[in-house]
Design a protein around this motif. Structure first.
Motif, PDB file in Angstrom:
ATOM      1  N   SER A  64      -2.912 -73.488  51.679  1.00 24.69           N
ATOM      2  CA  SER A  64      -4.184 -72.948  51.218  1.00 24.69           C
ATOM      3  C   SER A  64      -4.646 -71.909  52.220  1.00 24.69           C
ATOM      4  O   SER A  64      -4.492 -72.094  53.421  1.00 24.69           O
ATOM      5  N   VAL A  65      -5.231 -70.820  51.731  1.00 22.12           N
ATOM      6  CA  VAL A  65      -5.700 -69.741  52.601  1.00 22.12           C
ATOM      7  C   VAL A  65      -7.171 -69.494  52.297  1.00 22.12           C
ATOM      8  O   VAL A  65      -7.544 -69.324  51.140  1.00 22.12           O
ATOM      9  N   GLN A  66      -7.997 -69.495  53.342  1.00 21.06           N
ATOM     10  CA  GLN A  66      -9.423 -69.197  53.193  1.00 21.06           C
ATOM     11  C   GLN A  66      -9.800 -68.091  54.166  1.00 21.06           C
ATOM     12  O   GLN A  66      -9.496 -68.183  55.352  1.00 21.06           O
ATOM     13  N   VAL A  67     -10.464 -67.057  53.658  1.00 18.95           N
ATOM     14  CA  VAL A  67     -10.910 -65.940  54.485  1.00 18.95           C
ATOM     15  C   VAL A  67     -12.372 -65.677  54.148  1.00 18.95           C
ATOM     16  O   VAL A  67     -12.728 -65.565  52.976  1.00 18.95           O
ATOM     17  N   SER A  68     -13.227 -65.582  55.186  1.00 14.88           N
ATOM     18  CA  SER A  68     -14.630 -65.264  54.934  1.00 14.88           C
ATOM     19  C   SER A  68     -15.248 -64.584  56.145  1.00 14.88           C
ATOM     20  O   SER A  68     -14.809 -64.775  57.279  1.00 14.88           O
ATOM     21  N   ARG A  69     -16.255 -63.758  55.869  1.00 17.43           N
ATOM     22  CA  ARG A  69     -17.043 -63.065  56.894  1.00 17.43           C
ATOM     23  C   ARG A  69     -16.184 -62.299  57.895  1.00 17.43           C
ATOM     24  O   ARG A  69     -16.300 -62.472  59.093  1.00 17.43           O
ATOM     25  N   THR A  70     -15.319 -61.461  57.379  1.00 17.80           N
ATOM     26  CA  THR A  70     -14.463 -60.657  58.256  1.00 17.80           C
ATOM     27  C   THR A  70     -15.184 -59.388  58.668  1.00 17.80           C
ATOM     28  O   THR A  70     -16.188 -59.007  58.068  1.00 17.80           O
ATOM     29  N   GLY A  71     -14.678 -58.738  59.663  1.00 20.80           N
ATOM     30  CA  GLY A  71     -15.292 -57.516  60.174  1.00 20.80           C
ATOM     31  C   GLY A  71     -14.810 -56.270  59.444  1.00 20.80           C
ATOM     32  O   GLY A  71     -14.303 -56.336  58.335  1.00 20.80           O
ATOM     33  N   ARG A  72     -14.919 -55.139  60.110  1.00 21.98           N
ATOM     34  CA  ARG A  72     -14.557 -53.845  59.553  1.00 21.98           C
ATOM     35  C   ARG A  72     -13.153 -53.476  60.016  1.00 21.98           C
ATOM     36  O   ARG A  72     -12.758 -53.810  61.130  1.00 21.98           O
ATOM     37  N   ALA A  73     -12.400 -52.765  59.167  1.00 19.44           N
ATOM     38  CA  ALA A  73     -11.059 -52.304  59.542  1.00 19.44           C
ATOM     39  C   ALA A  73     -10.870 -50.871  59.075  1.00 19.44           C
ATOM     40  O   ALA A  73     -11.255 -50.517  57.961  1.00 19.44           O
ATOM     41  N   THR A  74     -10.280 -50.057  59.945  1.00 18.47           N
ATOM     42  CA  THR A  74     -10.006 -48.656  59.621  1.00 18.47           C
ATOM     43  C   THR A  74      -8.562 -48.338  59.986  1.00 18.47           C
ATOM     44  O   THR A  74      -8.117 -48.687  61.086  1.00 18.47           O
ATOM     45  N   ALA A  75      -7.850 -47.701  59.062  1.00 21.45           N
ATOM     46  CA  ALA A  75      -6.466 -47.316  59.317  1.00 21.45           C
ATOM     47  C   ALA A  75      -6.366 -45.796  59.312  1.00 21.45           C
ATOM     48  O   ALA A  75      -6.951 -45.130  58.469  1.00 21.45           O
ATOM     49  N   THR A  76      -5.622 -45.277  60.281  1.00 31.14           N
ATOM     50  CA  THR A  76      -5.386 -43.833  60.313  1.00 31.14           C
ATOM     51  C   THR A  76      -3.936 -43.565  59.948  1.00 31.14           C
ATOM     52  O   THR A  76      -3.082 -44.437  60.070  1.00 31.14           O
ATOM     53  N   ALA A  81      -5.338 -51.023  56.420  1.00 30.11           N
ATOM     54  CA  ALA A  81      -6.582 -51.659  56.850  1.00 30.11           C
ATOM     55  C   ALA A  81      -6.784 -52.884  55.962  1.00 30.11           C
ATOM     56  O   ALA A  81      -6.778 -52.777  54.740  1.00 30.11           O
ATOM     57  N   ASN A  82      -6.969 -54.044  56.582  1.00 29.47           N
ATOM     58  CA  ASN A  82      -7.068 -55.275  55.812  1.00 29.47           C
ATOM     59  C   ASN A  82      -8.189 -56.142  56.368  1.00 29.47           C
ATOM     60  O   ASN A  82      -8.150 -56.543  57.520  1.00 29.47           O
ATOM     61  N   THR A  83      -9.201 -56.423  55.557  1.00 30.05           N
ATOM     62  CA  THR A  83     -10.240 -57.378  55.937  1.00 30.05           C
ATOM     63  C   THR A  83     -10.203 -58.592  55.021  1.00 30.05           C
ATOM     64  O   THR A  83     -11.029 -59.474  55.124  1.00 30.05           O
ATOM     65  N   GLY A  84      -9.239 -58.624  54.138  1.00 32.16           N
ATOM     66  CA  GLY A  84      -9.066 -59.750  53.219  1.00 32.16           C
ATOM     67  C   GLY A  84      -7.879 -60.579  53.650  1.00 32.16           C
ATOM     68  O   GLY A  84      -7.778 -60.982  54.801  1.00 32.16           O
ATOM     69  N   VAL A  85      -6.972 -60.795  52.724  1.00 34.27           N
ATOM     70  CA  VAL A  85      -5.791 -61.603  53.020  1.00 34.27           C
ATOM     71  C   VAL A  85      -4.574 -61.037  52.302  1.00 34.27           C
ATOM     72  O   VAL A  85      -4.658 -60.609  51.155  1.00 34.27           O
ATOM     73  N   LEU A  86      -3.454 -61.010  53.004  1.00 33.24           N
ATOM     74  CA  LEU A  86      -2.155 -60.712  52.414  1.00 33.24           C
ATOM     75  C   LEU A  86      -1.405 -62.040  52.404  1.00 33.24           C
ATOM     76  O   LEU A  86      -1.151 -62.611  53.459  1.00 33.24           O
TER      77      LEU A  86
END
Length: 117
Positions: A64-76, A81-86
């Motif tokens: 089971s995977v739970q993701v919550s309240r992640t920060g900011r991500a920027t890709a150049t 950029a991933n703030t969720g889940v892969l």
């Protein structure tokens, strides 16, 4: 390892069947050794059946995977950029809530759930 619903029911049922079966057999005549051998093999067979069914109902290696309240991500460039889940296909349950911003110039950005092989 905690037992869940159907596995627990199988184990409880198996134990009850064994108790009733053993009690009924103890009331019978024990004249011959082959009766004892037959009784023991019957009890072991019922136990093996219950354990086998319990094994079939065992959870696989999924997670089971739970993701919550992640920060900011920027890709150049061509980054990600991933703030969720892969997650792979083995993820049994995925929960994503309140993810942060994800931005990408040329690459990809994900703020939720993305399946990967």
């Amino acid at each position: 390892m905690a037992l869940r619903g159907s596995r627990r029911a199988v184990l409880v049922t198996t134990v009850l069947v064994l108790a009733v079966f053993s009690g009924a057999l103890s009331l019978l005549s024990w004249d011959r050794a082959n009766q004892v051998a037959g009784t023991v093999s019957a009890i072991v067979g019922v136990a093996a059946l219950g354990i086998g069914v319990c094994g079939l109902l065992a959870p696989t290696g999924s997670t089971s995977v739970q993701v919550s309240r992640t920060g900011r991500a920027t890709a150049t460039g061509s980054g990600e950029a991933n703030t969720g889940v892969l997650a792979s296909s083995s993820a049994r349950a995925v929960s994503v809530e309140e993810t942060g911003d994800a931005r990408a110039d040329v690459g990809s950005a994900n703020t939720g759930y993305r399946w990967q092989e």
